[in-house]
Write an enzyme that holds these catalytic residues in place. Sequence first.
Site, PDB file in Angstrom:
ATOM      1  N   ARG A  76      33.890  38.390  44.594  1.00  0.00           N
ATOM      2  CA  ARG A  76      34.044  38.120  43.156  1.00  0.00           C
ATOM      3  C   ARG A  76      33.950  36.632  42.872  1.00  0.00           C
ATOM      4  O   ARG A  76      33.421  36.219  41.840  1.00  0.00           O
ATOM      5  CB  ARG A  76      35.375  38.694  42.652  1.00  0.00           C
ATOM      6  CG  ARG A  76      35.325  40.223  42.548  1.00  0.00           C
ATOM      7  CD  ARG A  76      36.699  40.828  42.590  1.00  0.00           C
ATOM      8  NE  ARG A  76      37.511  40.482  41.441  1.00  0.00           N
ATOM      9  CZ  ARG A  76      38.842  40.516  41.442  1.00  0.00           C
ATOM     10  NH1 ARG A  76      39.507  40.841  42.531  1.00  0.00           N
ATOM     11  NH2 ARG A  76      39.497  40.208  40.351  1.00  0.00           N
ATOM     12  N   ARG A  95      45.309  46.504  42.461  1.00  0.00           N
ATOM     13  CA  ARG A  95      43.946  46.892  42.093  1.00  0.00           C
ATOM     14  C   ARG A  95      43.077  47.027  43.333  1.00  0.00           C
ATOM     15  O   ARG A  95      43.215  46.250  44.266  1.00  0.00           O
ATOM     16  CB  ARG A  95      43.351  45.822  41.160  1.00  0.00           C
ATOM     17  CG  ARG A  95      43.504  46.169  39.688  1.00  0.00           C
ATOM     18  CD  ARG A  95      43.182  45.015  38.792  1.00  0.00           C
ATOM     19  NE  ARG A  95      41.862  44.419  39.020  1.00  0.00           N
ATOM     20  CZ  ARG A  95      41.334  43.482  38.221  1.00  0.00           C
ATOM     21  NH1 ARG A  95      42.012  43.074  37.162  1.00  0.00           N
ATOM     22  NH2 ARG A  95      40.159  42.973  38.474  1.00  0.00           N
ATOM     23  N   ARG A 154      49.092  40.029  42.781  1.00  0.00           N
ATOM     24  CA  ARG A 154      48.996  40.730  41.488  1.00  0.00           C
ATOM     25  C   ARG A 154      49.261  42.232  41.666  1.00  0.00           C
ATOM     26  O   ARG A 154      48.739  42.874  42.553  1.00  0.00           O
ATOM     27  CB  ARG A 154      47.597  40.543  40.880  1.00  0.00           C
ATOM     28  CG  ARG A 154      47.420  41.356  39.588  1.00  0.00           C
ATOM     29  CD  ARG A 154      46.312  40.847  38.715  1.00  0.00           C
ATOM     30  NE  ARG A 154      44.980  41.016  39.285  1.00  0.00           N
ATOM     31  CZ  ARG A 154      43.862  40.590  38.694  1.00  0.00           C
ATOM     32  NH1 ARG A 154      43.927  39.972  37.529  1.00  0.00           N
ATOM     33  NH2 ARG A 154      42.695  40.769  39.272  1.00  0.00           N
ATOM     34  N   ARG A 191      30.125  37.051  30.828  1.00  0.00           N
ATOM     35  CA  ARG A 191      30.237  36.662  32.233  1.00  0.00           C
ATOM     36  C   ARG A 191      28.885  36.242  32.805  1.00  0.00           C
ATOM     37  O   ARG A 191      28.817  35.850  33.959  1.00  0.00           O
ATOM     38  CB  ARG A 191      30.749  37.862  33.027  1.00  0.00           C
ATOM     39  CG  ARG A 191      32.083  37.667  33.696  1.00  0.00           C
ATOM     40  CD  ARG A 191      32.416  38.945  34.458  1.00  0.00           C
ATOM     41  NE  ARG A 191      33.539  38.819  35.322  1.00  0.00           N
ATOM     42  CZ  ARG A 191      34.772  39.217  35.016  1.00  0.00           C
ATOM     43  NH1 ARG A 191      35.049  39.702  33.832  1.00  0.00           N
ATOM     44  NH2 ARG A 191      35.723  39.120  35.916  1.00  0.00           N
ATOM     45  N   LYS A 206      43.539  34.489  32.876  1.00  0.00           N
ATOM     46  CA  LYS A 206      42.914  34.759  31.567  1.00  0.00           C
ATOM     47  C   LYS A 206      43.615  35.897  30.838  1.00  0.00           C
ATOM     48  O   LYS A 206      43.936  35.783  29.653  1.00  0.00           O
ATOM     49  CB  LYS A 206      41.431  35.152  31.739  1.00  0.00           C
ATOM     50  CG  LYS A 206      40.575  34.131  32.436  1.00  0.00           C
ATOM     51  CD  LYS A 206      39.132  34.607  32.553  1.00  0.00           C
ATOM     52  CE  LYS A 206      38.959  35.873  33.369  1.00  0.00           C
ATOM     53  NZ  LYS A 206      39.330  35.724  34.796  1.00  0.00           N
TER      54      LYS A 206
HETATM   55  P1  ADP Z   1      39.208  39.515  36.906  1.00  0.00           P
HETATM   56  O1  ADP Z   1      40.651  39.817  36.986  1.00  0.00           O
HETATM   57  O2  ADP Z   1      38.536  39.305  38.216  1.00  0.00           O
HETATM   58  O3  ADP Z   1      38.854  38.439  35.950  1.00  0.00           O
HETATM   59  P2  ADP Z   1      38.256  41.744  35.266  1.00  0.00           P
HETATM   60  O4  ADP Z   1      39.381  42.687  35.090  1.00  0.00           O
HETATM   61  O5  ADP Z   1      37.849  40.901  34.131  1.00  0.00           O
HETATM   62  O6  ADP Z   1      38.525  40.880  36.553  1.00  0.00           O
HETATM   63  O7  ADP Z   1      36.973  42.543  35.761  1.00  0.00           O
HETATM   64  C1  ADP Z   1      37.037  43.420  36.877  1.00  0.00           C
HETATM   65  C2  ADP Z   1      35.622  43.840  37.248  1.00  0.00           C
HETATM   66  O8  ADP Z   1      35.013  44.527  36.147  1.00  0.00           O
HETATM   67  C3  ADP Z   1      34.667  42.703  37.577  1.00  0.00           C
HETATM   68  O9  ADP Z   1      34.761  42.277  38.915  1.00  0.00           O
HETATM   69  C4  ADP Z   1      33.311  43.354  37.259  1.00  0.00           C
HETATM   70  O10 ADP Z   1      32.916  44.231  38.291  1.00  0.00           O
HETATM   71  C5  ADP Z   1      33.636  44.198  36.038  1.00  0.00           C
HETATM   72  N1  ADP Z   1      33.422  43.458  34.774  1.00  0.00           N
HETATM   73  C6  ADP Z   1      34.364  43.080  33.866  1.00  0.00           C
HETATM   74  N2  ADP Z   1      33.810  42.412  32.847  1.00  0.00           N
HETATM   75  C7  ADP Z   1      32.485  42.337  33.115  1.00  0.00           C
HETATM   76  C8  ADP Z   1      31.375  41.753  32.446  1.00  0.00           C
HETATM   77  N3  ADP Z   1      31.510  41.071  31.284  1.00  0.00           N
HETATM   78  N4  ADP Z   1      30.148  41.880  33.017  1.00  0.00           N
HETATM   79  C9  ADP Z   1      29.982  42.546  34.164  1.00  0.00           C
HETATM   80  N5  ADP Z   1      30.981  43.111  34.848  1.00  0.00           N
HETATM   81  C10 ADP Z   1      32.235  43.022  34.342  1.00  0.00           C
HETATM   82  P1  ADP Z   2      42.757  37.125  35.292  1.00  0.00           P
HETATM   83  O1  ADP Z   2      42.869  37.948  34.040  1.00  0.00           O
HETATM   84  O2  ADP Z   2      42.134  35.793  35.056  1.00  0.00           O
HETATM   85  O3  ADP Z   2      42.126  37.875  36.420  1.00  0.00           O
HETATM   86  P2  ADP Z   2      45.672  37.503  35.477  1.00  0.00           P
HETATM   87  O4  ADP Z   2      46.153  37.109  34.131  1.00  0.00           O
HETATM   88  O5  ADP Z   2      45.634  38.941  35.815  1.00  0.00           O
HETATM   89  O6  ADP Z   2      44.242  36.806  35.771  1.00  0.00           O
HETATM   90  O7  ADP Z   2      46.562  36.710  36.565  1.00  0.00           O
HETATM   91  C1  ADP Z   2      46.380  36.896  37.954  1.00  0.00           C
HETATM   92  C2  ADP Z   2      47.755  36.975  38.645  1.00  0.00           C
HETATM   93  O8  ADP Z   2      48.387  35.695  38.594  1.00  0.00           O
HETATM   94  C3  ADP Z   2      48.730  37.952  38.003  1.00  0.00           C
HETATM   95  O9  ADP Z   2      49.506  38.535  39.015  1.00  0.00           O
HETATM   96  C4  ADP Z   2      49.579  37.059  37.075  1.00  0.00           C
HETATM   97  O10 ADP Z   2      50.891  37.588  36.918  1.00  0.00           O
HETATM   98  C5  ADP Z   2      49.607  35.744  37.837  1.00  0.00           C
HETATM   99  N1  ADP Z   2      49.591  34.548  36.976  1.00  0.00           N
HETATM  100  C6  ADP Z   2      48.911  34.368  35.807  1.00  0.00           C
HETATM  101  N2  ADP Z   2      49.097  33.119  35.314  1.00  0.00           N
HETATM  102  C7  ADP Z   2      49.910  32.487  36.209  1.00  0.00           C
HETATM  103  C8  ADP Z   2      50.478  31.152  36.268  1.00  0.00           C
HETATM  104  N3  ADP Z   2      50.220  30.225  35.335  1.00  0.00           N
HETATM  105  N4  ADP Z   2      51.278  30.862  37.327  1.00  0.00           N
HETATM  106  C9  ADP Z   2      51.511  31.790  38.288  1.00  0.00           C
HETATM  107  N5  ADP Z   2      51.010  33.040  38.288  1.00  0.00           N
HETATM  108  C10 ADP Z   2      50.221  33.388  37.261  1.00  0.00           C
END
Ligand code: ADP
Ligand code: ADP
Length: 224
Positions: free
Chosen positions: A177, A166, A133, A94, A19
Amino acid sequence: MSMYRSLNLVMLGPPGSGKGTQAKFLSERYRIPHVSTGDMLREEVRNRTTLGLKAKEIMDQGGLVSDEIVSAMILKRLDQEDCARGVILDGYPRTVEQAHVLDGILAELGRALERVILVDVPDEEIVRRLGGRRSCPKCGKVYHLIYSPPADGVHCDVCGIELVQRDDDKEEVIRQRLIQYHEKTQPLVELYEQRGLLVEIDGSQDMEAVTAAIVDAIGASADQ
Ligand code: ADP
Ligand code: ADP
Ligand code: ZN
């Protein structure tokens, strides 16, 4: 000129589905801000604010921060000038409760969601993506050790600083998660499907293919 007065998108999908990566591409393409509640919360943690300290404990366990806290952050953010032409929401809403709050905020601002983009990836690929990541502690740029490595394999291409993993990208926390996602966030898929807003994208393709599929779904009319 765009057909949209303001282009408001939601990126939905499991942790690690890509995302954030896609939101950054889209943000450049459509020139609207990428708003990530995860990034905002991590910024609070870095600044050691009261909110940040409280949030860190929950985030490190793979839980969800309270709806009140994240919704207050989003309300404040969407009201800012640079969001007037639209936003790409990443990681919000979420929960069903947050989706309802978002409806209220957008209605108040006289806007509506254009599309909800579900970036779907099977659980085993998520574990691979989150395991590899890494991000820059300074600029926040996200890499993957195999799929999108920095030039020298270790340091941020932009800042030259050593990349870090992270705290919540550890195996036990990833599992938690995923449970939270399936329990609390997945109901949003049906909610937005019923409203005719949902677009499902196969997130297991390579990054460029995923971007192309999303852009296609948003439609050429969104281009400037
Ligand atoms: P991911 O890479 O898992 O999609 P995010 O960076 O979006 O993770 O979020 C990391 C953490 O921050 C989540 O696991 C949660 O603890 C918190 N968080 C982020 N966005 C929200 C939300 N909209 N509601 C509740 N908690 C959130
Ligand atoms: P989210 O925001 O949903 O948690 P990220 O964008 O941080 O996810 O992506 C998670 C990990 O996967 C990162 O290390 C990113 O570089 C990698 N990644 C994202 N999209 C792809 C893809 N289409 N193919 C392979 N690796 C990907
Ligand atoms: Zn950097």
